[in-house]
Design a protein around this motif. Structure first.
Motif, PDB file in Angstrom:
ATOM      1  N   ASP A 100       0.829  -1.202   0.000  1.00  0.00           N
ATOM      2  CA  ASP A 100       0.000   0.000   0.000  1.00  0.00           C
ATOM      3  C   ASP A 100       0.864   1.253   0.000  1.00  0.00           C
ATOM      4  O   ASP A 100       2.040   1.225   0.373  1.00  0.00           O
ATOM      5  CB  ASP A 100      -0.963   0.006   1.189  1.00  0.00           C
ATOM      6  CG  ASP A 100      -0.251   0.045   2.527  1.00  0.00           C
ATOM      7  OD1 ASP A 100       0.324   1.099   2.857  1.00  0.00           O
ATOM      8  OD2 ASP A 100      -0.276  -0.968   3.250  1.00  0.00           O
ATOM      9  N   GLU A 128      -3.076  -2.975  -2.443  1.00  0.00           N
ATOM     10  CA  GLU A 128      -3.120  -4.134  -3.324  1.00  0.00           C
ATOM     11  C   GLU A 128      -2.656  -5.371  -2.565  1.00  0.00           C
ATOM     12  O   GLU A 128      -1.784  -5.288  -1.695  1.00  0.00           O
ATOM     13  CB  GLU A 128      -2.214  -3.943  -4.547  1.00  0.00           C
ATOM     14  CG  GLU A 128      -2.708  -2.920  -5.544  1.00  0.00           C
ATOM     15  CD  GLU A 128      -1.824  -2.873  -6.784  1.00  0.00           C
ATOM     16  OE1 GLU A 128      -0.755  -3.532  -6.778  1.00  0.00           O
ATOM     17  OE2 GLU A 128      -2.188  -2.177  -7.739  1.00  0.00           O
ATOM     18  N   SER A 129      -3.229  -6.508  -2.911  1.00  0.00           N
ATOM     19  CA  SER A 129      -2.796  -7.764  -2.297  1.00  0.00           C
ATOM     20  C   SER A 129      -3.044  -8.906  -3.277  1.00  0.00           C
ATOM     21  O   SER A 129      -3.966  -8.853  -4.094  1.00  0.00           O
ATOM     22  CB  SER A 129      -3.550  -8.027  -0.986  1.00  0.00           C
ATOM     23  OG  SER A 129      -4.935  -8.189  -1.230  1.00  0.00           O
ATOM     24  N   ASP A 130      -2.193  -9.899  -3.208  1.00  0.00           N
ATOM     25  CA  ASP A 130      -2.345 -11.076  -4.058  1.00  0.00           C
ATOM     26  C   ASP A 130      -1.449 -12.177  -3.502  1.00  0.00           C
ATOM     27  O   ASP A 130      -0.651 -11.950  -2.586  1.00  0.00           O
ATOM     28  CB  ASP A 130      -1.994 -10.761  -5.510  1.00  0.00           C
ATOM     29  CG  ASP A 130      -2.839 -11.560  -6.493  1.00  0.00           C
ATOM     30  OD1 ASP A 130      -3.203 -12.706  -6.157  1.00  0.00           O
ATOM     31  OD2 ASP A 130      -3.122 -11.053  -7.601  1.00  0.00           O
ATOM     32  N   ASP A 158      -1.565  -9.207  -9.176  1.00  0.00           N
ATOM     33  CA  ASP A 158      -1.311  -8.081  -8.287  1.00  0.00           C
ATOM     34  C   ASP A 158      -0.310  -8.413  -7.190  1.00  0.00           C
ATOM     35  O   ASP A 158      -0.186  -7.666  -6.223  1.00  0.00           O
ATOM     36  CB  ASP A 158      -2.626  -7.608  -7.649  1.00  0.00           C
ATOM     37  CG  ASP A 158      -3.592  -7.047  -8.676  1.00  0.00           C
ATOM     38  OD1 ASP A 158      -3.133  -6.315  -9.565  1.00  0.00           O
ATOM     39  OD2 ASP A 158      -4.802  -7.346  -8.585  1.00  0.00           O
ATOM     40  N   THR A 355       0.428  -1.628 -11.141  1.00  0.00           N
ATOM     41  CA  THR A 355      -0.778  -1.138 -11.798  1.00  0.00           C
ATOM     42  C   THR A 355      -0.424  -0.601 -13.182  1.00  0.00           C
ATOM     43  O   THR A 355       0.494   0.206 -13.326  1.00  0.00           O
ATOM     44  CB  THR A 355      -1.445  -0.022 -10.971  1.00  0.00           C
ATOM     45  OG1 THR A 355      -1.757  -0.533  -9.679  1.00  0.00           O
ATOM     46  CG2 THR A 355      -2.712   0.467 -11.653  1.00  0.00           C
TER      47      THR A 355
END
Length: 418
Positions: A100, A128-130, A158, A355
């Motif tokens: 973040d 963002e998370s993945d 991501d 992104t």
């Protein structure tokens, strides 16, 4: 349990400039355990948990914006069957990353005593998370010096790991030598010549997001195993018998995008990398050391769809080297690296971790490079030597032959490793 081990670390990656750049730190650790050998199959398990946390200290200097990135993973190596001649393992790792961007603001309000009260507010501007998964089988044949593996990999679109995805090469930096070539003084792009000699292109800093890359040199896994948006199969083999005159490696990746970039069509990737080292002197029973090194890498990227979506890029890299002792501690050195690439691909502009911001014009390539060299090396001791070499670099572009150029250099290098 047969053994338990733990380690922790913390380090400063970047110091503040006391204005807009905050101090960046990294901390984390690992806890691992190994079980005892049990059962007729001689089974054994090694498991571990890993944590890596990168953050900007917004209390340092006057910075008001910084990143935070945490990656938590669990890995395992389970020996399913062990015999004197071979062993079969189940190996894997899975984890999740959270990244973040945070902004820090200060609000000053008057109080009844006319002094100012300071209120500090921190908010997340981006989050963002993945996750990622890697699981497969590996087999070792110690008496033959052979190891083979087959692994399924899935790295989310991501997924972001600052420490794992930061590249050594920074293609946005300027060259330090021969920056312009030709009668029209064109700016020369990064080449094999620069990657082997220009230390200014390399960085040891952890990046804020996915760094730029050149698809001619690496397009399938530009960020290594942590390259996001990849799913597929990886195969590997290594042959290195004890005191054997020949060793070799082979790596194959058959991957596909998980999520399309700018289109619903998905790219398909193929990577084949092979290399071998041959002790020619020992193999032929000669009294002096002669070593031969060969390597090859082929990368292919494909995508179907309409004309504006189509991707078709192929790159080939070949390497060869020879070291021959012609007199006591005096070696003749010969080597060459050759690269060709043709086709086109779209390399997205990345902001805020991974992104996609935009797609510039397609990268169209139809060029080749060759870097060959010859020299002499005298070894004063095991880690002390002097070498004198001549290198010649050539660049050629079939589409624009007027852009071809050549660079030659003679240099001496004295190396002493403590």
């Amino acid at each position: 349990l047969d053994a338990v081990a733990a380690r922790v670390f913390i380090a400063r990656l970047r110091a503040t400039n006391f204005t807009s750049t905050p101090t960046r730190l990294i901390a984390g650790g690992r806890v691992g355990a190994t079980s005892a050998v049990v059962g007729p199959a001689a089974s054994q398990a090694t498991v571990g948990a890993n944590l890596s946390y990168v953050w900007d200290d917004l209390d340092s200097g006057n910075a008001n914006r910084g990143i935070r990135n945490s990656v938590l993973s669990v890995d395992a190596d389970v020996t399913l069957l062990r015999r004197p001649a071979y062993a079969v393992h189940l190996v894997g790792e899975t984890g999740r990353a959270v990244a973040d961007v945070r902004a820090r603001t200060e609000t000053r309000t008057p109080t009844a005593t006319d002094s100012l009260a300071v209120t500090v507010t921190t908010e997340r501007l981006l989050d963002e998370s993945d996750s990622f998964l890697e699981i497969g089988l590996a087999a070792a044949f110690p008496t033959r010096g052979l190891d083979v593996s087959a692994t399924f990999v899935d790295v989310g679109p991501d997924f972001y790991s600052a420490a794992a995805q930061s590249k050594r090469e920074d293609y946005t930096r300027s060259l330090d030598a021969y920056t312009r070539v030709g009668n029209d003084r064109r700016v020369r792009p990064v080449s094999l010549y620069d990657l082997t000699r220009d230390a200014g292109l390399y960085t040891f800093r952890v990046a804020n997001g996915l760094m730029a890359y050149d698809p001619r040199y690496s397009n399938v896994l530009p960020y290594g195993k942590a390259t996001p948006n990849r799913r597929g199969l990886r195969l590997g083999a290594a042959y290195a018998p004890t005191d054997g005159p020949v060793s070799a490696t082979l790596d194959v990746a058959l991957l596909r995008e998980i999520r399309g970039q700018g289109t619903t069509e998905l790219k398909a990737f193929t990577l084949v990398r092979a290399g071998t080292d041959v002790a020619v002197g020992a193999l032929a029973g000669l009294p002096r050391a002669i070593g031969l090194t060969l390597g090859a890498q082929v990368e292919s990227t494909r995508r179907g769809g309409n004309a504006f979506e189509t991707v078709d890029l192929t790159s080939v890299l070949l390497e060869t080297g020879l070291s021959a002792e012609v007199y006591d501690r005096l070696d003749v050195l010969l080597g060459g690296t050759f690269r060709t690439s043709s086709g086109r691909d779209y390399v997205p502009q990345i902001v805020d971790f991974n992104t996609i911001r935009d797609f510039p014009a397609a990268v169209v390539t139809d060029d080749s490079e060759s870097l060959v060299g010859a020299g002499l090396r005298y070894r004063f001791a095991e880690r002390v030597y002097l070498t004198v070499q001549y290198q010649r670099f050539g660049y050629g572009a079939d589409a624009t032959p007027t852009g071809d150029y050549r660079i030659g250099q003679v240099f001496a290098l004295y190396s002493m490793t403590f």
